[in-house]
Design a protein around this motif. Structure first.
Motif, PDB file in Angstrom:
ATOM      1  N   LEU A  52      47.969  40.160  44.304  1.00 35.34           N
ATOM      2  CA  LEU A  52      47.270  40.810  43.203  1.00 35.34           C
ATOM      3  C   LEU A  52      48.264  40.949  42.055  1.00 35.34           C
ATOM      4  CD1 LEU A  52      45.639  41.563  45.807  1.00 35.34           C
ATOM      5  CD2 LEU A  52      44.924  43.631  44.615  1.00 35.34           C
ATOM      6  N   ASP A  53      48.237  39.979  41.152  1.00 28.95           N
ATOM      7  CA  ASP A  53      49.189  39.907  40.041  1.00 28.95           C
ATOM      8  C   ASP A  53      48.662  40.748  38.882  1.00 28.95           C
ATOM      9  OD1 ASP A  53      50.574  39.041  37.657  1.00 28.95           O
ATOM     10  OD2 ASP A  53      51.315  37.330  38.811  1.00 28.95           O
ATOM     11  N   ASN A  54      49.327  41.871  38.628  1.00 27.67           N
ATOM     12  CA  ASN A  54      48.854  42.819  37.619  1.00 27.67           C
ATOM     13  C   ASN A  54      48.867  42.214  36.219  1.00 27.67           C
ATOM     14  OD1 ASN A  54      47.720  45.321  37.269  1.00 27.67           O
ATOM     15  ND2 ASN A  54      49.636  46.443  37.245  1.00 27.67           N
ATOM     16  N   LYS A  55      49.922  41.457  35.889  1.00 28.40           N
ATOM     17  CA  LYS A  55      50.039  40.873  34.548  1.00 28.40           C
ATOM     18  C   LYS A  55      48.961  39.815  34.309  1.00 28.40           C
ATOM     19  CE  LYS A  55      53.262  38.620  31.368  1.00 28.40           C
ATOM     20  NZ  LYS A  55      52.251  37.652  30.915  1.00 28.40           N
ATOM     21  N   VAL A  56      48.779  38.933  35.285  1.00 27.46           N
ATOM     22  CA  VAL A  56      47.755  37.892  35.146  1.00 27.46           C
ATOM     23  C   VAL A  56      46.377  38.525  34.997  1.00 27.46           C
ATOM     24  CG1 VAL A  56      46.567  36.023  36.365  1.00 27.46           C
ATOM     25  CG2 VAL A  56      49.061  36.101  36.340  1.00 27.46           C
ATOM     26  N   PHE A  57      46.119  39.562  35.803  1.00 27.92           N
ATOM     27  CA  PHE A  57      44.821  40.221  35.735  1.00 27.92           C
ATOM     28  C   PHE A  57      44.626  40.887  34.371  1.00 27.92           C
ATOM     29  CE2 PHE A  57      41.915  43.796  36.403  1.00 27.92           C
ATOM     30  CZ  PHE A  57      40.852  43.143  37.007  1.00 27.92           C
ATOM     31  N   LYS A  58      45.677  41.528  33.855  1.00 30.58           N
ATOM     32  CA  LYS A  58      45.560  42.206  32.560  1.00 30.58           C
ATOM     33  C   LYS A  58      45.385  41.198  31.431  1.00 30.58           C
ATOM     34  CE  LYS A  58      47.432  46.100  29.988  1.00 30.58           C
ATOM     35  NZ  LYS A  58      48.435  47.184  29.967  1.00 30.58           N
ATOM     36  N   ASP A  59      46.109  40.077  31.501  1.00 29.41           N
ATOM     37  CA  ASP A  59      45.948  39.030  30.485  1.00 29.41           C
ATOM     38  C   ASP A  59      44.520  38.481  30.500  1.00 29.41           C
ATOM     39  OD1 ASP A  59      48.579  39.330  29.769  1.00 29.41           O
ATOM     40  OD2 ASP A  59      49.296  37.572  30.889  1.00 29.41           O
ATOM     41  N   HIS A  60      43.925  38.440  31.693  1.00 23.40           N
ATOM     42  CA  HIS A  60      42.590  37.859  31.859  1.00 23.40           C
ATOM     43  C   HIS A  60      41.488  38.829  31.438  1.00 23.40           C
ATOM     44  CE1 HIS A  60      39.661  35.084  33.560  1.00 23.40           C
ATOM     45  NE2 HIS A  60      39.122  36.075  34.236  1.00 23.40           N
ATOM     46  N   THR A  61      41.684  40.137  31.720  1.00 29.44           N
ATOM     47  CA  THR A  61      40.601  41.108  31.523  1.00 29.44           C
ATOM     48  C   THR A  61      40.895  42.170  30.472  1.00 29.44           C
ATOM     49  OG1 THR A  61      41.435  42.635  33.216  1.00 29.44           O
ATOM     50  CG2 THR A  61      39.987  40.844  33.964  1.00 29.44           C
TER      51      THR A  61
END
Length: 430
Positions: free
Chosen positions: A357-366
């Motif tokens: 669960l990659d927090n940065k990737v998720f934040k960049d996406h959403t």
């Protein structure tokens, strides 16, 4: 003692998850807000769509546990259907749609071999496709002429479900497709013909144990397929629940069976997701479901598609679908908005399955962190031991892989629920 406590906590977590998933399905996947798609409303994306999904809804006999859109085979109707299907494909490509890959599912895709060949040849004559995947039942490699598909199909996915004759008889597949030994021979023939072969297996049946699941997969591995897809029998929440439920075992038996799957396949296969495994050659398993945010366009009666936060539904009435295509209209009849929360939950399931669960990737996406998007879900995952924190990210434990698998089965239940509702939508061509 520690294992007993851990197992008790896991069962409590998965029982709670089942309840939450069923509640979420009924709320977020209701078609009460579906609206008819008027002519000319379809907007073509600038970039290629990842997948063109093609649905072939005909079967000679109907499996008890299968909830996909399907009808008994009638040759005249089926040939009319294939003609209409090719018309829709022409219309879609003429409007500017482009695709990276094609997935042909059913039903029984190979039920009219000559029509299937015409359809694939048409697609390849109109546009460039990276890969064509096709489903098939095992008996096709005994009674059909699969060599005609060589060079047209890149990946063949064979729905075996089990090589255990007891399970084959209880599900009605022994009479349809033969014994486990016969089906193993059919799979061997397919492996000789196609660049990539996937064998689709299931577990969670009443008569299964962890040991019998292990034996089933050892027999599968002996055939040396490129890919193995395996997940529990989906019971669902609607009309299919009674039919599939009478075949399903105790849900608490799924944990030891999942461990048997992992431990057995780990000898020679890599886990892409807790439900998909590839032989160690770095090629991920593909399937018909829209995963990881990929857009998908569905054609044919009973097909679904998804573009961002919009869900598209084709007519489930075959005669209605043929009429639509004879009028050169789109086969897509309805659209449904998807809640952003539901889309993000799907993304969470994929990250859980990947194990990171990659927090940065998720934040960049959403635009949100994991905790901002999922305060309750993250609390649940940490409390149940499904994830562990490492820096700013989270990694899935073995129990978390199992919870991701349960989430995927919930996703399949949601698709079943959508199909049940879609069958009752008013016809749009009358």
């Amino acid at each position: 003692m520690m294992y007993s406590i851990s197992k008790t906590r896991l069962y409590l977590a998965t029982d709670s998850l089942d309840w939450m998933i069923n509640r979420s399905i009924k709320q977020s996947l209701s078609l009460q807000d579906a609206v008819p798609l008027a002519a000319g409303e379809d907007s073509v994306p600038n970039n290629p769509v990842e997948t063109l999904y093609i649905h072939i809804p005909f079967c000679h006999t109907l499996c008890r546990f299968c909830s996909f859109h399907k009808v008994k085979f009638q040759e005249t109707l089926a040939r009319e259907y294939f003609k209409a299907l090719r018309q829709e494909i022409r219309e879609v490509i003429s409007r500017g749609y482009r695709f990276n890959r094609v997935y042909i599912g059913g039903g029984t895709t190979t039920i009219l071999e000559d029509e299937l060949i015409k359809t694939i040849e048409l697609i390849k004559s109109l546009t460039t496709i990276r890969e064509v995947s096709c489903e098939s039942d095992p008996i096709y490699f005994s009674e059909g002429n699969p060599s005609q598909l060589k060079g047209l199909v890149d990946r063949m996915s064979i729905g075996v479900q089990s090589f255990d004759d007891v399970i084959l008889k209880s599900t009605g597949r022994f009479e349809k497709f033969g014994s486990g030994e016969q089906q193993a021979e059919y799979v061997s023939r397919a492996i000789e013909l196609f660049p990539t072969v996937n064998v689709d297996m299931m577990y969670g049946f009443k008569v299964q144990t962890a040991d019998s699941v292990r034996q089933d997969l050892l027999q599968t591995m002996a055939l040396n397929p490129d890919q193995i897809t395996t997940y529990p029998l989906t019971v669902g929440i609607g009309k299919n629940r009674k039919k599939a439920g009478c075949l399903a075992g105790d849900p608490h038996e799924l944990w030891p069976q999942f461990l048997a799957v992992k431990q057995t396949l780990a000898q020679r296969y890599e886990m892409d997701f807790p439900w998909t495994f590839s032989r160690n050659f770095g090629q991920p398993v593909k399937n018909k479901y829209v995963l990881d945010g990929e857009d998908c366009l569905g054609v044919g009666s009973g097909a679904f598609g998804r573009f961002g936060e919009q869900f598209r539904i084709s007519s489930f009435d075959i005669a209605d679908y043929i009429r639509l295509m004879n009028q050169t209209q789109s086969g897509t009849c309805y659209t449904k908005p998807l809640e952003s929360k539901a889309v993000m939950q799907h993304h969470l399931m994929i990250m859980m399955g990947h194990g990171h669960l990659d927090n940065k990737v998720f934040k960049d996406h959403t635009g949100r962190s994991l905790w901002q998007a999922f305060p309750l879900e993250m609390s649940f995952l940490l409390a149940s031991g499904a994830v562990v924190k490492q820096g700013d990210d989270y990694h899935t434990t073995e129990q978390g892989q199992f919870i991701a698998l349960k989430m995927f089965v919930g996703f399949l239940s949601g698709m079943d629920h959508l199909r049940e509702q879609a069958r009752d939508l008013p016809l749009t061509s009358i």
